[in-house]
Motif scaffolding. Structure first.
Motif, mmCIF file in Angstrom:
data_model
loop_
_atom_site.group_PDB
_atom_site.id
_atom_site.type_symbol
_atom_site.label_atom_id
_atom_site.label_comp_id
_atom_site.label_asym_id
_atom_site.label_seq_id
_atom_site.Cartn_x
_atom_site.Cartn_y
_atom_site.Cartn_z
ATOM 1 N N ASP A 89 12.480 5.991 0.650
ATOM 2 C CA ASP A 89 12.325 5.939 -0.805
ATOM 3 C C ASP A 89 12.762 4.583 -1.359
ATOM 4 O O ASP A 89 12.096 4.011 -2.233
ATOM 5 N N THR A 148 5.831 5.888 1.304
ATOM 6 C CA THR A 148 5.513 7.284 1.012
ATOM 7 C C THR A 148 5.683 8.159 2.258
ATOM 8 O O THR A 148 5.600 7.684 3.387
ATOM 9 N N ASN A 167 7.312 16.892 0.305
ATOM 10 C CA ASN A 167 8.003 15.630 0.588
ATOM 11 C C ASN A 167 8.332 15.468 2.071
ATOM 12 O O ASN A 167 8.495 14.342 2.546
#
Length: 324
Positions: A232, A237, A263
Motif C-alpha cells: 500500500d 495494487t 483485498n
C-alpha cells in the motif's frame, strides 16, 4: 460451657471446610501446559484462550501454563513440570526437534503427554495423542489453489514463520516443490518469525530492489498484513484484479474480511481449538478407558479448508473466523 461448645463447633466447621477444600485440591488433575505466547499471532491468542477456558479448577484441573517462542525455554519448563509431578504434560512445541529426553523422562514418571497444534519428531509411543493440524496439507491446499489461478508467471515472495516449527515446515514444503520443479520462481524466501513488522520490512526490501513479483505467500495472517502494508505504501495494487496475489493462513476474522473485500486472495484455515478434545481424552484415561480414533502417529487431525476471495461469504467469516 456454652462458650466452650460454641468454640468446639466453630473449630469443627473450620476443620470440615479445610478438609473439604484439601480433598478438592487433591482431587484436581495436575496439568502442565507448554505453549507459544499469545502475542505470537491472532491464532495463538485464540489457542491460548481455548486452553485457559477448558483447563480450569471448575473443570477439575490444577493447570500451570508456560509460554515461550524459544524451544530451549520450553524444554526447561517442561522438565520443571515433570519435576513438579504433574499428571499430564501438554505441549505445543516451538520446534520439532530436541524433545526426546523430555518425553522419555515423562514416560519414566508415568506422566501422560499430549501434543497439540504442532507435531514433534519423537516416537509416537512417547505421547498419548496429538491433536494437530495437518500443516503439510495446509501447504498443499494453498499451493494447489495458487496453481489453479493459472497466472502467466509465478514470481513469489515467500515469508516464512518461525523456522523449524511444524507450521513453517508444513506450509513451506509444497511451495519448495514448485520452486525445485521450476513452475514458480523464488524471488525471496525469508523468515519473519510470525511478526507483522518484519514481514513489512522483507517486502519493502524486495520493492526497493526493483525485482519483479506477483505473489506474496505469507505463512500467517499477521505477516500477510505487514506485507500488504508495504504494498500500500508503494502504491502497488493487490487482491482481486490487483498486481499481486496475497495469501495468508489462520483465518482471523479481520483477515477473512480482507478476503471478502477483495483485498486479499486466499487464506488457509488452521483450527486453534484442541483443548476440549484433549480434556475428553484425559477424562477417558482417568476412568480407565482407551483413546479411540487415533492414526498410526497417534494423531487426531483437525478438519480444515482454504478460502478464496471469489467464493467467501459472510457466513464463512462468522463460522470460521477467529477473534473479532
Amino acid at each position: 460451657m456454652r462458650k466452650t461448645l460454641t468454640l468446639i463447633l466453630a473449630l469443627a466447621l473450620v476443620f470440615a471446610l479445610f478438609g473439604a477444600s484439601s480433598a478438592y485440591a487433591d482431587d484436581l488433575i495436575k496439568v502442565g501446559i507448554v505453549n507459544n505466547p499469545p502475542s505470537e499471532s491472532g491464532y495463538r491468542e485464540a489457542n491460548v484462550n481455548d486452553f485457559q477456558n477448558v483447563f480450569t479448577k471448575e473443570n477439575g484441573y490444577d493447570a500451570q501454563f508456560f509460554y515461550s517462542i524459544k524451544n530451549d525455554e520450553q524444554l526447561s519448563a517442561a522438565q520443571q513440570f515433570i519435576t513438579d509431578g504433574v499428571d499430564y504434560l501438554l505441549i505445543s512445541a516451538a520446534e520439532t526437534t530436541g524433545w526426546d529426553k523430555v518425553l522419555a523422562d515423562a514416560a519414566d514418571q508415568g506422566i501422560g503427554v499430549f501434543l497439540f497444534d504442532r507435531m514433534i519428531d519423537v516416537d509416537p509411543f512417547l505421547y498419548e495423542a496429538a491433536v494437530v493440524s495437518d500443516m503439510a496439507q495446509e501447504g498443499d491446499t494453498a499451493v494447489d489453489w495458487l496453481l489453479a489461478q493459472e497466472l502467466p508467471e509465478y514470481n513469489v515472495v515467500h515469508i516464512q514463520g518461525a523456522m523449524g516449527s511444524d507450521a513453517q515446515i508444513g506450509r513451506t514444503g509444497a511451495l519448495d516443490e514448485q520452486f525445485e520443479a521450476g513452475t514458480m520462481k523464488k524471488v525471496v524466501q525469508q523468515t519473519a518469525t510470525w511478526d507483522e513488522a518484519e514481514a513489512k520490512k522483507i517486502v519493502e526490501s524486495v520493492i526497493n530492489s526493483g525485482e519483479k513479483f506477483n505473489v506474496i505467500y505469507a505463512e500467517n495472517d499477521g505477516m500477510a498484513k505487514g506485507a500488504v502494508a508495504a504494498l500500500d505504501e508503494a502504491g502497488i495494487t493487490h487482491g482481486i484484479d490487483g498486481d499481486v496475489v496475497v495469501m495468508g493462513f489462520d483465518c482471523n476474522k479481520w483477515a477473512l474480511r480482507e478476503l471478502f473485500a477483495g483485498n486479499w486472495n486466499y487464506d488457509g484455515q488452521c483450527s486453534p481449538f484442541q483443548a476440549a478434545v484433549i480434556d475428553t481424552m484425559i477424562q477417558t484415561l482417568e476412568m480407565g478407558g482407551d483413546i479411540d480414533g487415533l492414526n498410526e502417529l497417534h494423531q487426531i487431525i483437525s478438519q480444515e479448508q482454504g478460502f478464496d476471495a471469489m467464493h467467501i461469504c459472510r457466513a464463512d467469516i462468522a463460522t470460521y473466523g477467529l477473534g473479532e
